[in-house]
Design a protein around this motif. Structure first.
Motif, mmCIF file in Angstrom:
data_model
loop_
_atom_site.group_PDB
_atom_site.id
_atom_site.type_symbol
_atom_site.label_atom_id
_atom_site.label_comp_id
_atom_site.label_asym_id
_atom_site.label_seq_id
_atom_site.Cartn_x
_atom_site.Cartn_y
_atom_site.Cartn_z
ATOM 1 N N ASP A 394 0.868 -1.051 -0.059
ATOM 2 C CA ASP A 394 0.072 0.096 -0.068
ATOM 3 C C ASP A 394 0.953 1.221 0.017
ATOM 4 O O ASP A 394 1.757 1.304 0.720
ATOM 5 N N VAL A 395 0.671 2.041 -1.005
ATOM 6 C CA VAL A 395 1.601 3.159 -0.911
ATOM 7 C C VAL A 395 0.684 4.493 -0.962
ATOM 8 O O VAL A 395 -0.393 4.730 -1.427
ATOM 9 N N PHE A 396 1.490 5.645 -0.636
ATOM 10 C CA PHE A 396 0.825 7.194 -0.582
ATOM 11 C C PHE A 396 1.436 7.604 -1.736
ATOM 12 O O PHE A 396 2.778 7.725 -2.123
ATOM 13 N N ILE A 397 0.701 8.687 -2.602
ATOM 14 C CA ILE A 397 1.051 9.194 -3.816
ATOM 15 C C ILE A 397 1.672 10.533 -3.086
ATOM 16 O O ILE A 397 1.113 11.490 -2.625
ATOM 17 N N SER A 398 3.279 10.724 -3.234
ATOM 18 C CA SER A 398 3.950 11.933 -2.607
ATOM 19 C C SER A 398 4.024 13.069 -3.612
ATOM 20 O O SER A 398 3.514 14.075 -3.194
ATOM 21 N N LYS A 399 4.244 13.043 -4.849
ATOM 22 C CA LYS A 399 4.384 14.068 -5.647
ATOM 23 C C LYS A 399 4.347 13.624 -7.282
ATOM 24 O O LYS A 399 4.619 12.377 -7.510
ATOM 25 N N TYR A 400 4.100 14.616 -8.153
ATOM 26 C CA TYR A 400 4.140 14.106 -9.512
ATOM 27 C C TYR A 400 5.681 13.933 -9.939
ATOM 28 O O TYR A 400 6.660 14.372 -9.268
ATOM 29 N N GLY A 401 5.971 12.969 -10.837
ATOM 30 C CA GLY A 401 7.369 12.677 -11.539
ATOM 31 C C GLY A 401 7.911 13.739 -12.079
ATOM 32 O O GLY A 401 7.180 14.816 -12.562
ATOM 33 N N LYS A 402 9.414 13.464 -12.398
ATOM 34 C CA LYS A 402 10.101 14.753 -13.027
ATOM 35 C C LYS A 402 9.551 14.867 -14.591
ATOM 36 O O LYS A 402 9.392 15.914 -15.068
ATOM 37 N N GLU A 403 8.988 13.706 -15.186
ATOM 38 C CA GLU A 403 8.761 13.699 -16.775
ATOM 39 C C GLU A 403 7.358 13.422 -16.796
ATOM 40 O O GLU A 403 6.558 13.989 -17.377
ATOM 41 N N GLY A 405 4.017 10.287 -14.695
ATOM 42 C CA GLY A 405 3.655 9.509 -13.747
ATOM 43 C C GLY A 405 4.049 10.261 -12.203
ATOM 44 O O GLY A 405 3.863 11.610 -12.306
ATOM 45 N N VAL A 406 3.923 9.269 -11.525
ATOM 46 C CA VAL A 406 4.031 9.998 -9.724
ATOM 47 C C VAL A 406 5.082 9.079 -9.256
ATOM 48 O O VAL A 406 5.585 7.985 -9.348
ATOM 49 N N LEU A 407 5.432 9.757 -8.144
ATOM 50 C CA LEU A 407 6.414 9.161 -7.006
ATOM 51 C C LEU A 407 5.596 8.898 -5.826
ATOM 52 O O LEU A 407 5.113 9.805 -5.155
ATOM 53 N N ALA A 408 5.520 7.583 -5.526
ATOM 54 C CA ALA A 408 4.837 7.137 -4.399
ATOM 55 C C ALA A 408 5.611 6.681 -3.241
ATOM 56 O O ALA A 408 6.892 6.458 -3.470
ATOM 57 N N VAL A 417 8.389 4.274 -8.223
ATOM 58 C CA VAL A 417 7.992 5.350 -9.224
ATOM 59 C C VAL A 417 6.671 4.385 -10.105
ATOM 60 O O VAL A 417 6.902 3.231 -10.362
ATOM 61 N N LEU A 418 5.600 4.913 -10.259
ATOM 62 C CA LEU A 418 4.521 4.538 -10.871
ATOM 63 C C LEU A 418 4.357 5.282 -12.122
ATOM 64 O O LEU A 418 3.981 6.581 -12.290
ATOM 65 N N ASN A 419 4.192 4.845 -13.467
ATOM 66 C CA ASN A 419 3.757 5.480 -14.857
ATOM 67 C C ASN A 419 2.293 5.455 -15.050
ATOM 68 O O ASN A 419 1.675 4.772 -15.819
ATOM 69 N N GLU A 420 1.471 6.095 -13.903
ATOM 70 C CA GLU A 420 0.010 6.017 -13.828
ATOM 71 C C GLU A 420 -0.260 7.513 -13.878
ATOM 72 O O GLU A 420 -0.696 8.109 -12.951
ATOM 73 N N PRO A 421 -0.927 8.016 -15.027
ATOM 74 C CA PRO A 421 -1.304 9.484 -15.142
ATOM 75 C C PRO A 421 -2.728 9.722 -14.484
ATOM 76 O O PRO A 421 -2.877 10.826 -13.989
ATOM 77 N N GLU A 422 -3.286 8.668 -13.969
ATOM 78 C CA GLU A 422 -4.686 8.769 -13.330
ATOM 79 C C GLU A 422 -4.244 9.288 -11.690
ATOM 80 O O GLU A 422 -5.063 9.524 -10.988
ATOM 81 N N LEU A 423 -3.263 8.767 -11.350
ATOM 82 C CA LEU A 423 -2.837 8.900 -9.793
ATOM 83 C C LEU A 423 -2.225 10.458 -9.691
ATOM 84 O O LEU A 423 -1.711 10.947 -10.599
ATOM 85 N N SER A 424 -2.530 11.166 -8.441
ATOM 86 C CA SER A 424 -2.074 12.359 -8.194
ATOM 87 C C SER A 424 -1.738 12.396 -6.729
ATOM 88 O O SER A 424 -2.210 11.508 -5.863
ATOM 89 N N PRO A 425 -1.045 13.330 -6.127
ATOM 90 C CA PRO A 425 -0.607 13.260 -4.829
ATOM 91 C C PRO A 425 -1.955 13.518 -3.727
ATOM 92 O O PRO A 425 -2.693 14.213 -4.417
ATOM 93 N N GLY A 426 -1.519 12.558 -2.690
ATOM 94 C CA GLY A 426 -2.636 12.487 -1.601
ATOM 95 C C GLY A 426 -3.405 11.421 -1.870
ATOM 96 O O GLY A 426 -4.348 11.066 -0.927
ATOM 97 N N MET A 427 -3.426 10.445 -2.911
ATOM 98 C CA MET A 427 -4.083 9.511 -3.246
ATOM 99 C C MET A 427 -3.370 8.149 -2.332
ATOM 100 O O MET A 427 -2.059 8.267 -2.418
ATOM 101 N N PHE A 428 -4.065 7.116 -2.415
ATOM 102 C CA PHE A 428 -3.549 5.728 -1.800
ATOM 103 C C PHE A 428 -3.801 4.690 -3.024
ATOM 104 O O PHE A 428 -4.810 4.801 -3.623
ATOM 105 N N ALA A 429 -2.911 3.754 -3.216
ATOM 106 C CA ALA A 429 -2.977 2.811 -4.047
ATOM 107 C C ALA A 429 -2.381 1.506 -3.656
ATOM 108 O O ALA A 429 -1.412 1.532 -2.871
ATOM 109 N N LYS A 430 -2.714 0.508 -4.254
ATOM 110 C CA LYS A 430 -1.994 -0.716 -3.812
ATOM 111 C C LYS A 430 -1.073 -1.139 -5.052
ATOM 112 O O LYS A 430 -1.724 -1.121 -6.135
ATOM 113 N N VAL A 431 0.116 -1.472 -4.819
ATOM 114 C CA VAL A 431 1.012 -1.916 -6.185
ATOM 115 C C VAL A 431 1.969 -3.004 -5.954
ATOM 116 O O VAL A 431 1.957 -3.421 -4.703
ATOM 117 N N ARG A 432 2.130 -3.622 -6.960
ATOM 118 C CA ARG A 432 3.085 -4.430 -6.864
ATOM 119 C C ARG A 432 4.590 -3.966 -7.080
ATOM 120 O O ARG A 432 4.873 -3.388 -8.119
#
Length: 450
Positions: A394-403, A405-408, A417-432
């Motif tokens: 379970d991760v917390f989306i911290s900020k947008y990536g440099k180029e 996606g986002v950094l969780a 690092v997640l290449n997922e444009p639908e994610l934004s800072p403040g959201m939670f997600a489950k990742v592998r």
């Protein structure tokens, strides 16, 4: 008026820089490149000799170019003579007088507007530069900021220090510990959360000293960092808290309460614990007020509660009198505890400190030991990270990536690092976790959970 702004050093200096940038913006001045600037603002750091020399060169060159120069940060408090030797017309802003930048800019703007345009806007050399300095901190909380990351808020909870490490010039620059009132800190963070900040970084010279200076007879007399963390975590909203650097000698008196406070889900399981050396002899010369057993006890207490704890540390290579055996103890400690990050610094003697008069080691020894420890830490980075591949987190989306996606961040602050444009800072997600690099993980989105 066009301004070129630079900041150097620690996260506390970065917090002050964000406030200074907020002042510049509120006054309507333009931030610009080095070449186009009328004014150069240097928010200085003096921890290392190499940084000091770089800044003095810039302060001198900008003055020679006819530009106004403001020097803020730690250097004016301990090396004013060097600054004025490099640029006698430099404006000085004390490290505890951040809010004084507004007055300095008003004076410079008024002076420049009054200059005779017939002489191509040359400086009025009859004008005496101003030095703003105060003992009472001014400009640290509840002021407009221009944040380096729009959703990350750096909150400084105190300034100064109550201890005296023999190598530390920051203690001389920033003075005695002054813990800021908890109601001011809470107000500052509530405003940041309301403005959309999803991550709060608590910073100071040493976070675990918070409240040590409070009088027992004051309303906040018994308040220390654990209780402050509980009050911050109780603020409504979706955000995470990163607790900044804490020294072993100031953690020890509050260890059980601090570990308990870290239990809150809003607080990252992240411990920045600078050991500086694993040799008892070196620690004694450094005046660090602890033994390595104390460090072991602190790590054991945190890892006993949080097995996946992220551990950062700082190490000074080649301090006065450090032998090969002393260095090997430090290298062995690193290999035992496998910190996720080790900030390695070659010892740099600083004027005015107790260690300045001690005999220094040959610089070649420092270089060899620094390379050896860096090689060890680089190998450990990959070793510890590969063990996490395949795990679901379970991760917390911290900020947008440099180029893109986002950094969780995982609960223990590991970067993903997640290449997922639908994610934004403040959201939670489950990742592998699908891949590990030396600096971060690469994740695959499984599910958005909030």
């Amino acid at each position: 008026m066009k301004i070129y702004f630079e900041t150097f050093g620690c996260s506390a200096n970065q917090a002050s820089a964000e406030t200074m940038l907020g002042i510049i913006r509120s006054m309507g001045f333009e931030l610009t490149s080095e070449a186009d600037a009328d004014v150069y603002i240097c928010n200085s750091c003096t921890v290392k000799y190499t940084t000091e020399q770089k800044l003095l060169h810039k302060i001198r060159v900008f003055g020679e170019q006819g530009k106004d120069v403001i020097v803020a940060g730690c250097m004016p408090e301990v090396q004013l003579d060097l600054i004025l030797n490099a640029n006698p017309e430099a404006y000085i802003l004390g490290v505890r007088s951040v809010n004084g930048l507004r007055g300095l800019l008003q004076k410079i703007d008024g002076k420049n507007n009054a200059a005779d345009e017939a002489v191509n806007n040359q400086k009025n050399h009859n004008y005496v530069p101003v030095r703003v300095s105060s003992t009472a901190p001014d400009g640290f909380l509840n002021l407009q900021k221009v944040r380096y990351h729009e959703n990350i808020h750096i909150c400084q909870i105190s300034t100064g220090c109550t201890f005296g490490c023999s190598y530390c010039i920051v203690r001389l620059a920033r003075g005695d510990l002054v813990s800021f009132p908890p109601e001011d800190i809470l107000s500052d963070i509530k405003t940041a959360v309301a403005e959309g900040c999803s991550e709060i970084w608590l910073t100071s010279q040493d976070d675990s000293q918070y409240g040590m200076d409070f009088s027992k007879d004051s309303p906040d007399g018994e308040l220390r960092l654990p209780e402050l963390l509980r009050r911050i975590a109780d603020i409504p909203g979706s955000f995470k808290i990163r607790v900044g650097m804490m020294n072993p000698f100031s953690i020890l008196p509050i260890l059980p309460e601090l570990v308990s406070a870290f239990d809150h889900p809003k607080i990252y399981k992240f411990l920045h614990l600078p050991i500086q050396s694993a040799s008892e002899n070196v620690l004694k010369t450094m005046n660090r007020h602890y033994q390595m057993k104390d460090v072991d006890d602190i790590i054991a207490a945190f890892k006993g509660r949080f097995p996946d704890l992220t551990l950062f540390t700082d190490i000074i290579i080649g301090f006065c009198g450090e032998t090969d055996e002393d260095f090997e103890k430090t290298a062995a400690w690193v290999q035992k505890y496998k910190p996720d990050k080790v900030n390695i610094s070659k010892y740099s003697p600083r004027p005015g400190t107790a260690a300045f008069s001690l005999r220094n080691l040959d610089s070649r020894i420092l270089s060899v030991r620094s390379r050896e420890l860096t090689k060890i830490t680089d190998a450990l980075k990959q070793e510890t990270k590969t063990q996490r591949i395949g795990k679901i987190e379970d991760v917390f989306i911290s900020k947008y990536g440099k180029e893109s996606g986002v950094l969780a961040r995982t609960a223990d602050y590991k970067p993903v690092v997640l290449n997922e444009p639908e994610l934004s800072p403040g959201m939670f997600a489950k990742v592998r976790i699908v891949e590990a690099t030396p600096g971060y993980f690469i994740g695959e989105l499984m599910e958005i959970i909030g």
